[in-house]
Design an enzyme around this catalytic site. Sequence first.
Site, PDB file in Angstrom:
ATOM      1  N   LYS A 222       0.819  -1.217   0.000  1.00 60.87           N
ATOM      2  CA  LYS A 222       0.000   0.000   0.000  1.00 60.87           C
ATOM      3  C   LYS A 222       0.852   1.266   0.000  1.00 60.87           C
ATOM      4  O   LYS A 222       2.043   1.236   0.273  1.00 60.87           O
ATOM      5  CB  LYS A 222      -0.967  -0.018   1.189  1.00 60.87           C
ATOM      6  N   ARG A 256      -3.487 -10.205   5.076  1.00 61.74           N
ATOM      7  CA  ARG A 256      -4.058 -10.218   3.721  1.00 61.74           C
ATOM      8  C   ARG A 256      -3.006  -9.645   2.775  1.00 61.74           C
ATOM      9  O   ARG A 256      -2.646  -8.471   2.887  1.00 61.74           O
ATOM     10  CB  ARG A 256      -5.348  -9.402   3.687  1.00 61.74           C
TER      11      ARG A 256
END
Length: 276
Positions: A222, A256
């Site tokens: 991210k 995740r």
Amino acid sequence: MATINCAGTLIDLSTPHVMGIINCTPDSFYDGGKLKNDAAILNQVEKMLDDGATFIDVGGYSSRPDGTDISVEEELSRVLPVLDLITARFDIKGLSCDSFRESVIKKAISHGATIVNDISAGHLSEDMLQIVGNFQIPYIMMHMRGTPQTMKSMTDYDDMILEINYYFSERIAAARSYGINDIIIDPGFGFAKTREQNFELLSNLNLLQAHNVPILAGVSRKSMIYKTLNTTAQQALNGTTALNMVSLMNGAKILRVHDVKEAMETIKLFKELTIN
């Protein structure tokens, strides 16, 4: 808290597990459009399972900031064939569908999904909690404000950690009222949070353990990583691994990720830290 029931199989979350991401979208921030055909999808799922993933998460709606809003029909056309493809080849007890639309989830369950991953925790779909409760499957609820299209402008908190904890208290109570037993919370890194707020949240992740449900951490590649390191999502694996370890040390039970092998290695090392 220790186990969740996936299609009749109890999965023990007292030790951490990995969820592999399968994006069926052309515009996801890291791997959008990479899985162009059935063979590519099956190869990716097989690799993730071989590398140690317990869960596979299939999504057809890009929830990145400013992502394109698509119709329910378009989302279904992306997700259902992939679920069918996976279930025809693999026996995955923890097969998750990533959607905030109850109409997508209802059909995804009939096509083999055994977990619901909802970025809105029911806020964007009024019947979501009812459907999940009816089907009695595990529910991942994430913290977010607004929608993927508006969340970047909704980062003003008086006390972010307190407000996130209040949010989960309310959402967990709502889910319980619909008979949802297996709940996992996702603090929502990057969703209605600035880069600095993401690190504040990660530093205080342990404070979310008060809800006594498993925590899922999704920091994989991210912008909080690649913008801090002045690099790209493609070059953010090392940073992902570093923050995955922090997540585990602060209580995360599911990672995740896009890169299962490296996440599993992180968990193996973490276990040695907790044993010795």
